[in-house]
Design a protein around this motif. Structure first.
Motif, PDB file in Angstrom:
ATOM      1  N   ARG A 240       0.832  -1.214   0.000  1.00 25.31           N
ATOM      2  CA  ARG A 240       0.000   0.000   0.000  1.00 25.31           C
ATOM      3  C   ARG A 240       0.867   1.266   0.000  1.00 25.31           C
ATOM      4  NH1 ARG A 240      -3.075  -2.984   3.795  1.00 25.31           N
ATOM      5  NH2 ARG A 240      -2.119  -1.790   5.484  1.00 25.31           N
ATOM      6  N   GLU A 241       1.932   1.266   0.799  1.00 26.42           N
ATOM      7  CA  GLU A 241       2.815   2.430   0.824  1.00 26.42           C
ATOM      8  C   GLU A 241       3.505   2.630  -0.527  1.00 26.42           C
ATOM      9  OE1 GLU A 241       5.483   1.862   4.016  1.00 26.42           O
ATOM     10  OE2 GLU A 241       3.993   2.221   5.613  1.00 26.42           O
ATOM     11  N   ARG A 242       3.945   1.548  -1.157  1.00 25.60           N
ATOM     12  CA  ARG A 242       4.577   1.675  -2.473  1.00 25.60           C
ATOM     13  C   ARG A 242       3.578   2.198  -3.508  1.00 25.60           C
ATOM     14  NH1 ARG A 242       7.637  -3.766  -3.904  1.00 25.60           N
ATOM     15  NH2 ARG A 242       7.989  -2.542  -5.805  1.00 25.60           N
ATOM     16  N   GLU A 243       2.335   1.702  -3.418  1.00 24.19           N
ATOM     17  CA  GLU A 243       1.321   2.190  -4.346  1.00 24.19           C
ATOM     18  C   GLU A 243       1.046   3.676  -4.124  1.00 24.19           C
ATOM     19  OE1 GLU A 243      -1.352   1.948  -7.516  1.00 24.19           O
ATOM     20  OE2 GLU A 243       0.199   0.549  -6.783  1.00 24.19           O
ATOM     21  N   ALA A 244       1.016   4.106  -2.856  1.00 27.70           N
ATOM     22  CA  ALA A 244       0.807   5.525  -2.569  1.00 27.70           C
ATOM     23  C   ALA A 244       1.975   6.356  -3.084  1.00 27.70           C
ATOM     24  CB  ALA A 244       0.623   5.732  -1.062  1.00 27.70           C
ATOM     25  N   GLN A 245       3.194   5.869  -2.899  1.00 25.63           N
ATOM     26  CA  GLN A 245       4.363   6.573  -3.427  1.00 25.63           C
ATOM     27  C   GLN A 245       4.328   6.651  -4.948  1.00 25.63           C
ATOM     28  OE1 GLN A 245       7.760   4.574  -1.843  1.00 25.63           O
ATOM     29  NE2 GLN A 245       7.375   5.230   0.289  1.00 25.63           N
ATOM     30  N   ARG A 246       3.904   5.547  -5.577  1.00 25.95           N
ATOM     31  CA  ARG A 246       3.833   5.566  -7.038  1.00 25.95           C
ATOM     32  C   ARG A 246       2.815   6.598  -7.518  1.00 25.95           C
ATOM     33  NH1 ARG A 246       0.884   3.714 -11.032  1.00 25.95           N
ATOM     34  NH2 ARG A 246      -0.651   2.856  -9.588  1.00 25.95           N
ATOM     35  N   LEU A 247       1.646   6.641  -6.870  1.00 22.72           N
ATOM     36  CA  LEU A 247       0.634   7.639  -7.268  1.00 22.72           C
ATOM     37  C   LEU A 247       1.139   9.061  -7.040  1.00 22.72           C
ATOM     38  CD1 LEU A 247      -2.571   5.899  -5.843  1.00 22.72           C
ATOM     39  CD2 LEU A 247      -1.838   6.028  -8.241  1.00 22.72           C
ATOM     40  N   GLN A 248       1.854   9.271  -5.935  1.00 22.32           N
ATOM     41  CA  GLN A 248       2.377  10.608  -5.666  1.00 22.32           C
ATOM     42  C   GLN A 248       3.418  11.009  -6.704  1.00 22.32           C
ATOM     43  OE1 GLN A 248       4.031  10.986  -1.785  1.00 22.32           O
ATOM     44  NE2 GLN A 248       4.380  13.191  -1.936  1.00 22.32           N
ATOM     45  N   GLN A 249       4.310  10.043  -7.040  1.00 22.19           N
ATOM     46  CA  GLN A 249       5.308  10.347  -8.080  1.00 22.19           C
ATOM     47  C   GLN A 249       4.642  10.601  -9.427  1.00 22.19           C
ATOM     48  OE1 GLN A 249       8.045   7.114  -8.075  1.00 22.19           O
ATOM     49  NE2 GLN A 249       8.961   7.638  -6.065  1.00 22.19           N
ATOM     50  N   GLN A 250       3.567   9.841  -9.716  1.00 24.93           N
ATOM     51  CA  GLN A 250       2.854  10.070 -10.979  1.00 24.93           C
ATOM     52  C   GLN A 250       2.239  11.463 -11.001  1.00 24.93           C
ATOM     53  OE1 GLN A 250      -0.069   7.115 -11.774  1.00 24.93           O
ATOM     54  NE2 GLN A 250      -0.654   7.947 -13.775  1.00 24.93           N
ATOM     55  N   LYS A 251       1.650  11.874  -9.867  1.00 22.61           N
ATOM     56  CA  LYS A 251       1.090  13.227  -9.802  1.00 22.61           C
ATOM     57  C   LYS A 251       2.177  14.288  -9.963  1.00 22.61           C
ATOM     58  CE  LYS A 251      -2.843  12.021  -6.855  1.00 22.61           C
ATOM     59  NZ  LYS A 251      -3.487  12.228  -5.536  1.00 22.61           N
ATOM     60  N   GLN A 252       3.333  14.059  -9.351  1.00 22.27           N
ATOM     61  CA  GLN A 252       4.439  15.013  -9.504  1.00 22.27           C
ATOM     62  C   GLN A 252       4.900  15.104 -10.950  1.00 22.27           C
ATOM     63  OE1 GLN A 252       7.455  13.770  -6.772  1.00 22.27           O
ATOM     64  NE2 GLN A 252       6.334  14.452  -4.927  1.00 22.27           N
ATOM     65  N   ARG A 253       5.005  13.927 -11.637  1.00 21.70           N
ATOM     66  CA  ARG A 253       5.407  13.963 -13.047  1.00 21.70           C
ATOM     67  C   ARG A 253       4.366  14.688 -13.896  1.00 21.70           C
ATOM     68  NH1 ARG A 253       7.175   8.649 -11.785  1.00 21.70           N
ATOM     69  NH2 ARG A 253       5.223   7.790 -12.617  1.00 21.70           N
ATOM     70  N   GLU A 254       3.070  14.437 -13.615  1.00 21.01           N
ATOM     71  CA  GLU A 254       2.032  15.144 -14.391  1.00 21.01           C
ATOM     72  C   GLU A 254       2.075  16.647 -14.144  1.00 21.01           C
ATOM     73  OE1 GLU A 254      -1.581  13.310 -13.244  1.00 21.01           O
ATOM     74  OE2 GLU A 254      -1.251  11.457 -14.406  1.00 21.01           O
ATOM     75  N   ALA A 255       2.313  17.043 -12.880  1.00 22.01           N
ATOM     76  CA  ALA A 255       2.416  18.478 -12.588  1.00 22.01           C
ATOM     77  C   ALA A 255       3.630  19.090 -13.280  1.00 22.01           C
ATOM     78  CB  ALA A 255       2.500  18.692 -11.077  1.00 22.01           C
ATOM     79  N   GLU A 256       4.738  18.313 -13.303  1.00 20.96           N
ATOM     80  CA  GLU A 256       5.946  18.821 -13.979  1.00 20.96           C
ATOM     81  C   GLU A 256       5.715  18.950 -15.484  1.00 20.96           C
ATOM     82  OE1 GLU A 256      10.706  17.721 -14.291  1.00 20.96           O
ATOM     83  OE2 GLU A 256       9.330  16.509 -13.066  1.00 20.96           O
ATOM     84  N   ARG A 257       5.007  17.971 -16.078  1.00 19.87           N
ATOM     85  CA  ARG A 257       4.699  18.078 -17.508  1.00 19.87           C
ATOM     86  C   ARG A 257       3.776  19.268 -17.779  1.00 19.87           C
ATOM     87  NH1 ARG A 257       4.576  12.316 -17.292  1.00 19.87           N
ATOM     88  NH2 ARG A 257       2.317  12.372 -16.984  1.00 19.87           N
ATOM     89  N   ALA A 258       2.831  19.496 -16.843  1.00 21.51           N
ATOM     90  CA  ALA A 258       1.934  20.654 -17.013  1.00 21.51           C
ATOM     91  C   ALA A 258       2.729  21.949 -16.955  1.00 21.51           C
ATOM     92  CB  ALA A 258       0.843  20.625 -15.935  1.00 21.51           C
ATOM     93  N   ARG A 259       3.691  22.056 -16.045  1.00 21.53           N
ATOM     94  CA  ARG A 259       4.522  23.265 -15.967  1.00 21.53           C
ATOM     95  C   ARG A 259       5.360  23.427 -17.219  1.00 21.53           C
ATOM     96  NH1 ARG A 259       5.203  21.520 -10.564  1.00 21.53           N
ATOM     97  NH2 ARG A 259       7.229  20.599 -11.123  1.00 21.53           N
ATOM     98  N   GLU A 260       5.881  22.300 -17.745  1.00 23.66           N
ATOM     99  CA  GLU A 260       6.681  22.391 -18.962  1.00 23.66           C
ATOM    100  C   GLU A 260       5.826  22.864 -20.142  1.00 23.66           C
ATOM    101  OE1 GLU A 260       8.408  18.631 -19.518  1.00 23.66           O
ATOM    102  OE2 GLU A 260       9.906  18.834 -17.898  1.00 23.66           O
ATOM    103  N   VAL A 261       4.579  22.323 -20.217  1.00 23.10           N
ATOM    104  CA  VAL A 261       3.687  22.752 -21.302  1.00 23.10           C
ATOM    105  C   VAL A 261       3.358  24.231 -21.176  1.00 23.10           C
ATOM    106  CG1 VAL A 261       1.380  22.461 -22.265  1.00 23.10           C
ATOM    107  CG2 VAL A 261       2.751  20.467 -21.690  1.00 23.10           C
ATOM    108  N   ALA A 262       3.096  24.702 -19.937  1.00 20.98           N
ATOM    109  CA  ALA A 262       2.791  26.133 -19.731  1.00 20.98           C
ATOM    110  C   ALA A 262       3.995  26.998 -20.086  1.00 20.98           C
ATOM    111  CB  ALA A 262       2.368  26.354 -18.275  1.00 20.98           C
ATOM    112  N   TRP A 263       5.192  26.507 -19.704  1.00 23.37           N
ATOM    113  CA  TRP A 263       6.402  27.268 -20.029  1.00 23.37           C
ATOM    114  C   TRP A 263       6.616  27.349 -21.538  1.00 23.37           C
ATOM    115  CZ3 TRP A 263       9.819  30.485 -18.059  1.00 23.37           C
ATOM    116  CH2 TRP A 263      11.043  30.675 -18.686  1.00 23.37           C
ATOM    117  N   ASP A 264       6.379  26.214 -22.223  1.00 21.41           N
ATOM    118  CA  ASP A 264       6.530  26.220 -23.687  1.00 21.41           C
ATOM    119  C   ASP A 264       5.537  27.172 -24.337  1.00 21.41           C
ATOM    120  OD1 ASP A 264       8.545  24.385 -23.416  1.00 21.41           O
ATOM    121  OD2 ASP A 264       7.243  22.645 -23.772  1.00 21.41           O
TER     122      ASP A 264
END
Length: 292
Positions: A240-264
């Motif tokens: 469960r903890e690994r799954e929560a970490q994976r979801l959090q990392q996925q959210k961080q990657r999506e937020a980072e991609r959103a920032r990159e798209v906004a910057w572009d």
């Protein structure tokens, strides 16, 4: 100063390397052996050992029973032999007493009048009822059959005593047999109880049940020789903890991609619409061309 032998140093270093290699190989064999690492014990071997021990105890009980039967058979044979010898002695004594009473009676001796106090008692074969007072053979107060009656009483007492002895011997043997039977039954009951207790202890001990509490030493610490791996609850918590970490990392990657798209998009806006009048090279070349 002592001079060091380089060959001895090489041998020591080589021996140390071999020891480390041996320890590493043993450690790998323990780690990569799934059966020893996960289960920690060979149940088939343990069950075979328990079965062999039970068979051994059964053989010992059978041997003890055979010895007990053999001992009881010997006891019965000895008792029968003693009884026969006693009966033979009694028969011999009875025959001897009968012979004495028939052929060597004291009444027939020359001193019968003195030894038996039979003064004037004559030996006659005529029945006492046919003798009258004038025969002068039977007198008032005489008891000619007293010795015969006394011998019969003695023989009867001997027979009664012999019967009592035989009854007492039978009762003693019966009591002894009952006591031995109870002792064997109690011993068998104790052995069965010990065997069941041992089997129950082995089946419920921490080694076979892999009780996690037995390996706990403190918060976050375990005894390695008793630890048999994590429990299903612990593994579920980790998943469960690994799954929560994976979801959090996925959210961080999506937020980072959103920032990159906004910057572009912002950069594209600046390059295409805001900064349309870009300076040329001539604009930069006019600087530092004069002292002003």
């Amino acid at each position: 100063m002592y001079k060091l032998d380089p060959l001895e140093d090489d041998y020591s270093a080589q021996a140390a390397v071999e020891r480390r290699r041996t320890a590493e190989a043993a450690r790998k064999s323990r780690i990569f052996n799934t059966r020893s690492r996960v289960m920690g014990v060979d149940l088939n071997t343990l069950e075979q050992q328990v079965e062999e021990r039970q068979l051994q105890r059964a053989a010992e009980r059978h041997r003890e029973k055979a010895f007990e039967h053999l001992r009881m058979s010997h006891d019965r044979a000895l008792l029968q032999q003693d009884r026969e010898e006693e009966e033979g002695r009694c028969a011999l004594n009875s025959d001897l007493a009968q012979y004495w009473a028939t052929h060597q009676r004291v009444e027939d001796s020359r001193d019968a009048d003195l030894k038996c106090n039979q003064q004037g008692v004559s030996k006659f074969t005529i029945p006492e009822a046919e003798l009258g007072p004038s025969s002068m053979q039977v007198f008032l107060g005489e008891d000619a059959k007293a010795n015969h009656r006394r011998r019969e009483q003695i023989e009867k007492a001997k027979r009664d005593l012999q019967a009592q002895k035989q009854d007492a011997e039978k009762a003693r043997m019966k009591e002894k047999h009952i006591e031995q039977t109870e002792t064997l039954r109690e011993r068998r009951r104790q052995e069965e109880g010990q065997s069941l207790a041992e089997i129950g202890h082995m089946m419920t001990c921490d080694m076979l049940t892999e009780c996690p509490e037995a390996a706990e030493r403190g918060p976050g610490r375990v005894l390695t020789e008793r630890w048999r791996g994590m429990t299903p609850q612990q593994l579920s918590t980790i998943h469960r903890e690994r799954e929560a970490q994976r979801l959090q990392q996925q959210k961080q990657r999506e937020a980072e991609r959103a920032r990159e798209v906004a910057w572009d998009l912002q950069q594209e806006y600046l390059d295409r619409k805001l900064y349309t009048n870009k300076p040329s090279g001539e604009y930069f070349d006019q600087f530092n061309t004069t002292s002003r």
